[in-house]
Design a protein around this motif. Sequence first.
Motif, PDB file in Angstrom:
ATOM      1  N   VAL A 104       0.829  -1.210   0.000  1.00 36.21           N
ATOM      2  CA  VAL A 104       0.000   0.000   0.000  1.00 36.21           C
ATOM      3  C   VAL A 104       0.861   1.257   0.000  1.00 36.21           C
ATOM      4  CG1 VAL A 104      -1.691   1.301   1.340  1.00 36.21           C
ATOM      5  CG2 VAL A 104      -1.964  -1.160   1.052  1.00 36.21           C
ATOM      6  N   LEU A 105       1.957   1.245   0.808  1.00 35.90           N
ATOM      7  CA  LEU A 105       2.752   2.457   0.977  1.00 35.90           C
ATOM      8  C   LEU A 105       3.853   2.618  -0.064  1.00 35.90           C
ATOM      9  CD1 LEU A 105       3.140   2.456   4.870  1.00 35.90           C
ATOM     10  CD2 LEU A 105       1.495   3.742   3.487  1.00 35.90           C
ATOM     11  N   LEU A 106       4.328   1.520  -0.691  1.00 37.06           N
ATOM     12  CA  LEU A 106       5.455   1.612  -1.614  1.00 37.06           C
ATOM     13  C   LEU A 106       5.102   1.197  -3.036  1.00 37.06           C
ATOM     14  CD1 LEU A 106       8.284   0.167   0.671  1.00 37.06           C
ATOM     15  CD2 LEU A 106       7.773   2.560   0.201  1.00 37.06           C
ATOM     16  N   VAL A 107       4.522   0.003  -3.184  1.00 41.94           N
ATOM     17  CA  VAL A 107       4.320  -0.536  -4.528  1.00 41.94           C
ATOM     18  C   VAL A 107       3.302   0.282  -5.309  1.00 41.94           C
ATOM     19  CG1 VAL A 107       3.610  -2.568  -5.834  1.00 41.94           C
ATOM     20  CG2 VAL A 107       5.000  -2.826  -3.767  1.00 41.94           C
ATOM     21  N   VAL A 108       2.144   0.529  -4.685  1.00 43.64           N
ATOM     22  CA  VAL A 108       1.091   1.265  -5.388  1.00 43.64           C
ATOM     23  C   VAL A 108       1.541   2.684  -5.743  1.00 43.64           C
ATOM     24  CG1 VAL A 108      -1.258   2.152  -5.188  1.00 43.64           C
ATOM     25  CG2 VAL A 108      -0.723  -0.153  -4.392  1.00 43.64           C
ATOM     26  N   PRO A 109       2.142   3.476  -4.795  1.00 42.81           N
ATOM     27  CA  PRO A 109       2.651   4.804  -5.210  1.00 42.81           C
ATOM     28  C   PRO A 109       3.739   4.719  -6.277  1.00 42.81           C
ATOM     29  CG  PRO A 109       2.425   4.707  -2.837  1.00 42.81           C
ATOM     30  CD  PRO A 109       2.217   3.320  -3.332  1.00 42.81           C
ATOM     31  N   ALA A 110       4.632   3.697  -6.169  1.00 39.64           N
ATOM     32  CA  ALA A 110       5.699   3.586  -7.172  1.00 39.64           C
ATOM     33  C   ALA A 110       5.126   3.281  -8.550  1.00 39.64           C
ATOM     34  CB  ALA A 110       6.691   2.497  -6.747  1.00 39.64           C
ATOM     35  N   VAL A 111       4.113   2.377  -8.617  1.00 43.40           N
ATOM     36  CA  VAL A 111       3.483   2.076  -9.903  1.00 43.40           C
ATOM     37  C   VAL A 111       2.796   3.313 -10.474  1.00 43.40           C
ATOM     38  CG1 VAL A 111       1.641   0.728 -10.989  1.00 43.40           C
ATOM     39  CG2 VAL A 111       3.250  -0.382  -9.410  1.00 43.40           C
ATOM     40  N   TRP A 112       2.095   4.053  -9.601  1.00 47.93           N
ATOM     41  CA  TRP A 112       1.422   5.275 -10.072  1.00 47.93           C
ATOM     42  C   TRP A 112       2.433   6.297 -10.589  1.00 47.93           C
ATOM     43  CZ3 TRP A 112       1.595  10.399  -8.809  1.00 47.93           C
ATOM     44  CH2 TRP A 112       0.558  11.206  -9.311  1.00 47.93           C
ATOM     45  N   LEU A 113       3.552   6.472  -9.842  1.00 45.36           N
ATOM     46  CA  LEU A 113       4.583   7.427 -10.256  1.00 45.36           C
ATOM     47  C   LEU A 113       5.206   7.006 -11.586  1.00 45.36           C
ATOM     48  CD1 LEU A 113       6.322   9.916  -9.438  1.00 45.36           C
ATOM     49  CD2 LEU A 113       7.876   8.315  -8.307  1.00 45.36           C
ATOM     50  N   TYR A 114       5.473   5.697 -11.748  1.00 46.14           N
ATOM     51  CA  TYR A 114       6.066   5.227 -12.992  1.00 46.14           C
ATOM     52  C   TYR A 114       5.113   5.420 -14.166  1.00 46.14           C
ATOM     53  CZ  TYR A 114       7.835   1.993 -16.502  1.00 46.14           C
ATOM     54  OH  TYR A 114       8.283   1.446 -17.674  1.00 46.14           O
ATOM     55  N   ARG A 115       3.837   5.111 -13.952  1.00 44.60           N
ATOM     56  CA  ARG A 115       2.881   5.148 -15.058  1.00 44.60           C
ATOM     57  C   ARG A 115       2.537   6.569 -15.476  1.00 44.60           C
ATOM     58  NH1 ARG A 115      -2.270   1.503 -14.221  1.00 44.60           N
ATOM     59  NH2 ARG A 115      -0.610  -0.060 -14.404  1.00 44.60           N
ATOM     60  N   TRP A 116       2.307   7.471 -14.504  1.00 43.91           N
ATOM     61  CA  TRP A 116       1.772   8.799 -14.840  1.00 43.91           C
ATOM     62  C   TRP A 116       2.809   9.915 -14.815  1.00 43.91           C
ATOM     63  CZ3 TRP A 116      -2.661   8.156 -17.008  1.00 43.91           C
ATOM     64  CH2 TRP A 116      -3.479   7.104 -16.628  1.00 43.91           C
ATOM     65  N   VAL A 117       4.046   9.649 -14.321  1.00 42.67           N
ATOM     66  CA  VAL A 117       5.068  10.712 -14.267  1.00 42.67           C
ATOM     67  C   VAL A 117       6.299  10.322 -15.079  1.00 42.67           C
ATOM     68  CG1 VAL A 117       6.566  12.068 -12.754  1.00 42.67           C
ATOM     69  CG2 VAL A 117       4.231  11.512 -12.023  1.00 42.67           C
ATOM     70  N   LEU A 118       6.925   9.201 -14.706  1.00 35.96           N
ATOM     71  CA  LEU A 118       8.195   8.838 -15.321  1.00 35.96           C
ATOM     72  C   LEU A 118       8.038   8.448 -16.787  1.00 35.96           C
ATOM     73  CD1 LEU A 118       9.833   6.799 -12.429  1.00 35.96           C
ATOM     74  CD2 LEU A 118      10.182   9.186 -13.021  1.00 35.96           C
ATOM     75  N   THR A 119       6.950   7.740 -17.131  1.00 36.99           N
ATOM     76  CA  THR A 119       6.769   7.318 -18.526  1.00 36.99           C
ATOM     77  C   THR A 119       6.592   8.510 -19.466  1.00 36.99           C
ATOM     78  OG1 THR A 119       5.837   5.218 -17.787  1.00 36.99           O
ATOM     79  CG2 THR A 119       5.375   5.890 -20.048  1.00 36.99           C
ATOM     80  N   PRO A 120       5.715   9.472 -19.163  1.00 35.53           N
ATOM     81  CA  PRO A 120       5.642  10.651 -20.059  1.00 35.53           C
ATOM     82  C   PRO A 120       6.938  11.442 -20.128  1.00 35.53           C
ATOM     83  CG  PRO A 120       3.674  10.488 -18.704  1.00 35.53           C
ATOM     84  CD  PRO A 120       4.626   9.504 -18.157  1.00 35.53           C
ATOM     85  N   VAL A 121       7.609  11.618 -18.967  1.00 38.40           N
ATOM     86  CA  VAL A 121       8.878  12.350 -18.976  1.00 38.40           C
ATOM     87  C   VAL A 121       9.917  11.607 -19.809  1.00 38.40           C
ATOM     88  CG1 VAL A 121      10.787  13.133 -17.524  1.00 38.40           C
ATOM     89  CG2 VAL A 121       8.429  13.507 -16.793  1.00 38.40           C
ATOM     90  N   GLY A 122       9.968  10.274 -19.699  1.00 38.70           N
ATOM     91  CA  GLY A 122      10.921   9.475 -20.476  1.00 38.70           C
ATOM     92  C   GLY A 122      10.653   9.574 -21.967  1.00 38.70           C
ATOM     93  N   HIS A 123       9.369   9.519 -22.363  1.00 38.24           N
ATOM     94  CA  HIS A 123       9.058   9.666 -23.779  1.00 38.24           C
ATOM     95  C   HIS A 123       9.484  11.039 -24.309  1.00 38.24           C
ATOM     96  CE1 HIS A 123       7.091   5.857 -24.284  1.00 38.24           C
ATOM     97  NE2 HIS A 123       6.202   6.112 -23.316  1.00 38.24           N
ATOM     98  N   GLY A 124       9.256  12.080 -23.502  1.00 43.63           N
ATOM     99  CA  GLY A 124       9.675  13.426 -23.929  1.00 43.63           C
ATOM    100  C   GLY A 124      11.172  13.527 -24.063  1.00 43.63           C
ATOM    101  N   LEU A 125      11.920  12.993 -23.074  1.00 43.72           N
ATOM    102  CA  LEU A 125      13.381  13.042 -23.157  1.00 43.72           C
ATOM    103  C   LEU A 125      13.894  12.217 -24.334  1.00 43.72           C
ATOM    104  CD1 LEU A 125      14.326  12.756 -19.374  1.00 43.72           C
ATOM    105  CD2 LEU A 125      14.418  14.798 -20.812  1.00 43.72           C
ATOM    106  N   ALA A 126      13.259  11.058 -24.604  1.00 42.79           N
ATOM    107  CA  ALA A 126      13.693  10.243 -25.737  1.00 42.79           C
ATOM    108  C   ALA A 126      13.493  11.009 -27.051  1.00 42.79           C
ATOM    109  CB  ALA A 126      12.909   8.927 -25.759  1.00 42.79           C
ATOM    110  N   TRP A 127      12.344  11.676 -27.187  1.00 39.42           N
ATOM    111  CA  TRP A 127      12.112  12.457 -28.412  1.00 39.42           C
ATOM    112  C   TRP A 127      13.141  13.562 -28.554  1.00 39.42           C
ATOM    113  CZ3 TRP A 127      10.956  17.601 -29.245  1.00 39.42           C
ATOM    114  CH2 TRP A 127      10.554  17.931 -30.556  1.00 39.42           C
ATOM    115  N   PHE A 128      13.467  14.285 -27.469  1.00 36.26           N
ATOM    116  CA  PHE A 128      14.422  15.390 -27.506  1.00 36.26           C
ATOM    117  C   PHE A 128      15.816  14.888 -27.884  1.00 36.26           C
ATOM    118  CE2 PHE A 128      17.626  17.875 -25.171  1.00 36.26           C
ATOM    119  CZ  PHE A 128      17.461  19.111 -25.804  1.00 36.26           C
TER     120      PHE A 128
END
Length: 360
Positions: A104-128
């Motif tokens: 509840v305290l680690l896995v779920v927040p980490a999955v949410w952060l990866y899906r909605w923050v890190l993935t879009p940022v990674g796609h933007g950096l890859a394009w740049f």
Amino acid sequence: MVDLEKAPDAGPREEPVRRSDAEGCLAVAVRIPVRIVVLVLVVPVRIVWDVLVVVGRFLRDTVLRPVGRALAWLGRAVFVWPLVGLWRYVVVPLAKGVGWLGQVLLVVPAVWLYRWVLTPVGHGLAWFFTRVGVVLAAIGRGLYAGLAWLGRYLLVVPAAWLYRWLLTPVGHALAWCGRGLVWCGRQVARGVGLVVTGLGFVLYWTVRVLLVLPALAVWRWVLTPVGRALSVVGREVADALGHAWRIAGHLSRAVGRFLGTVLRWTVAEPARWVYRSVLTPVGHAVRDAVLRPLAEAGRVAGRAARQALVSARLSVRQARADVRRMLFGGPAGWRPVDGREPSAAEARTLGSSTTALTKD
């Protein structure tokens, strides 16, 4: 007709291994005394060994095995069962709770952060970086072509000229000098080899004459006969020990059976006869004449004592009730309630509209 089939060849016959006359005489001379001496020495040892085996089995069956079972049960009761209870009722629930909290305290927040923050940022950096990489690749190809041209005319061409017109003649001269030195070294080595070969030949025959031949003579004419004699003696001693151990086993078994028979007819059978013929009738007579009457008298006395206790308890209870009545008076009066059924005349009938409860 001529029989063309040949009889099967019997094959080479193996000759029995023959002993020399000296070895046979030595074996015959050593065998009987050695077996007698070994038998005299081994019989007490075998008897003591059999006694120790019997005592060890008795101790194992009567002492060690029950003690081991008791210790095993005590170990389970003291260590295993508490640890199992601790694991089952404390560690497992605690681990499940910690796992749930971690999810509840680690896995779920980490999955949410990866899906909605890190993935879009990674796609933007890859394009740049893809676009920047295309530009840098073009610049790099230009720089590589310029550096390759400079390196060819500043390094490769002068190095090839230096190798062809300077290093190659110097190398040929050094190679010719080296070949000369190698030929001289070979001649010197050949001379040294001849000297060493001569010295080795002299040392070989010196060592052979002074050491090898005397050692070979000692081995062949002294040590070999002594070793054969000792091997015959050792083999006979080993055979004698084996025969003596088996004979001592039979003797020990016979002695044990004799002692068991003696103990049976001197101790066990008289004790069994005394138990069956004397102690059992006496015990039955004592049981019928003494123990049963005593038990019946004890039961009668117990019943009388229980009845006396019941009577005393009732008397004490009655006396306590009388004292309470004298001190505080009797209970309030009460009116008996008529719990009987109504009579046939007062009961409800089919032709009347009144009941026993509404009738005047």
